[in-house]
Write a protein that holds these residues in place. Sequence first.
Motif: not given
Length: 556
Positions: A339-341, A345-354, A450-453
């Motif tokens: 579900g990470h991908f 998209v739904d909560v973009p800042n999970i992959n950012q510093k903020n 492990a990311e989707h796919a």
Amino acid sequence: MMLVLVVLFGVWLNSASAAKLGVVQTEGGQVEGKSHRMGLFRTVDVFKGIPFADVPGKWEKPKPHPGWSGILKAIKYRDRCLQVTLLQTKTQGSEDCLYLNIFVPQGRKLSSNLPVMVYLFGGAFLLGASNDVAILGDSLYDGKEMAERGNVIIVTVNYRVGTLGFLSSGDARLPGNYGLWDQHAAISWVRRNIEAFGGNPDNITIFGQSAGAASVSFQMLSPYSKGLFRRAISQCGVALSPWALQNNPMALTKKVARRVGCWRTNIDLMITCLKMSDPVGLTMAGKIDVLLILGKGVVMDLLEFSPVVDGDFIPDEPSKLFHNAAQFDYLAGVNSMDGHFFAGVDVPNINQKNATTVAQVRGLLAGLTKEKGNAAIDSAYSTYTSHWGSAPEQAVVKKTVADIETDFLFLVPTQIALQLHANNSSGAHTYSYLFNMKTRIPGFPHWVEAEHAEDLQYVFGKPFATPLVYFPRHRDLSGYMIAYWTNFAKTGDPSKGDSRVPVPWPAFTKYHHPYLTINHKITKSSVSYDLRSDYVTYWTKTYSSLPTIKREEEEE
């Protein structure tokens, strides 16, 4: 003397090289593929672009192919089915797209009676192809490595997607599920013809990933599949996944009709207009409006095209059809960050510093649980934050967001499907896994597994085919997965077969729920029990018992 030896060695090599099929007689006519050397005395015969049905009529079931005269040179992939491109800006592919590809391993003697594995690609029922994504060389779904290492025949198939594959009015006028009928036609063709390629028609396994995995699940549940294949593997998707079934197909059909200028208050006139519309325009009308969603909901709401309960191929709600799957051995699992991908998209800042805030976590839950209203947000929030403590680290908060989407979209539905399969099974086996190899995608935070796919490159043997971009640990993992998957195809038990596996994989039963954690270090401790059971219990018991909010049927 040296020259004589060289010549003799050459003659010996030539005469002792692997067998090859040459021209094969199928029901439609003769086909000839190409032989690929894989090692000393080992080759794989590859047949690309064999038609399994005629060019399909618009929103019609596939029809038998009329056949051909002469020898069909099956040496290049055919067009994918008409679909939008990944960026949703234009279309690609053709209506003439119902073709399959066959990979047959050969040793010194011609192979016979081999198990057969038929692969259904993923792509949200919107895009994808049997020869998708060529990464450094062959297609991601190229079957040579898996066929050769597992000694099985691999078949990859095309099916219709998007508007032309899954548009439905929810009744007999446009019943839908055309893509599922295509898959069924391909599997049926394989059953009728694969013996001529050295395959055992009584030992077919279907497998797929994401929308392809949900498709595998639908094929198992359909009454039309009785006796058609023996086993099935779902990688990251089942028919019970919330994105795998359209609940309001008419709303989508009206939206497509508006976009192509076919909107009519009289539904029959609207459908007549749709049937006369240009296929490219119809396909573009099914594209995802990415801009509509950003900040306004959840990405799952964009995935509109999917199968429907049509009273025919899918006669009832999927959860009520598991008696149809009782005879199939079933292996299913998910990736730990499936579900990470979507969460990104739904909560973009999970992959950012903020920082990711409590409000964002609650907002995500609100988007996923809107059919149950506010009570669900509170109960889901307390379930998912119970391990946070008073001041959780950002990595913990961000990973929780990914876990919520993984559980909701993939993991919990898969666990329910495994349980229903085990409950209904009549002597067939059930197996559960969690794939958690660390991601190879650069730029993601350290907690991403492990990311989707990401499982696909290992199942299809990419670390062997393109060794320079992988490490030995990736080859170890790929070897394990090919061994488990192909053993399962041979015997119905991933631990038993010609291929050695690192540890035995115990079966999932009605009362006993073991699962195998799959990564490059598989040991006895890789077998655990009751995968994320607290969260499975939450969604299946607590959440599902909450009352559903009545909403007006939305037209848009």
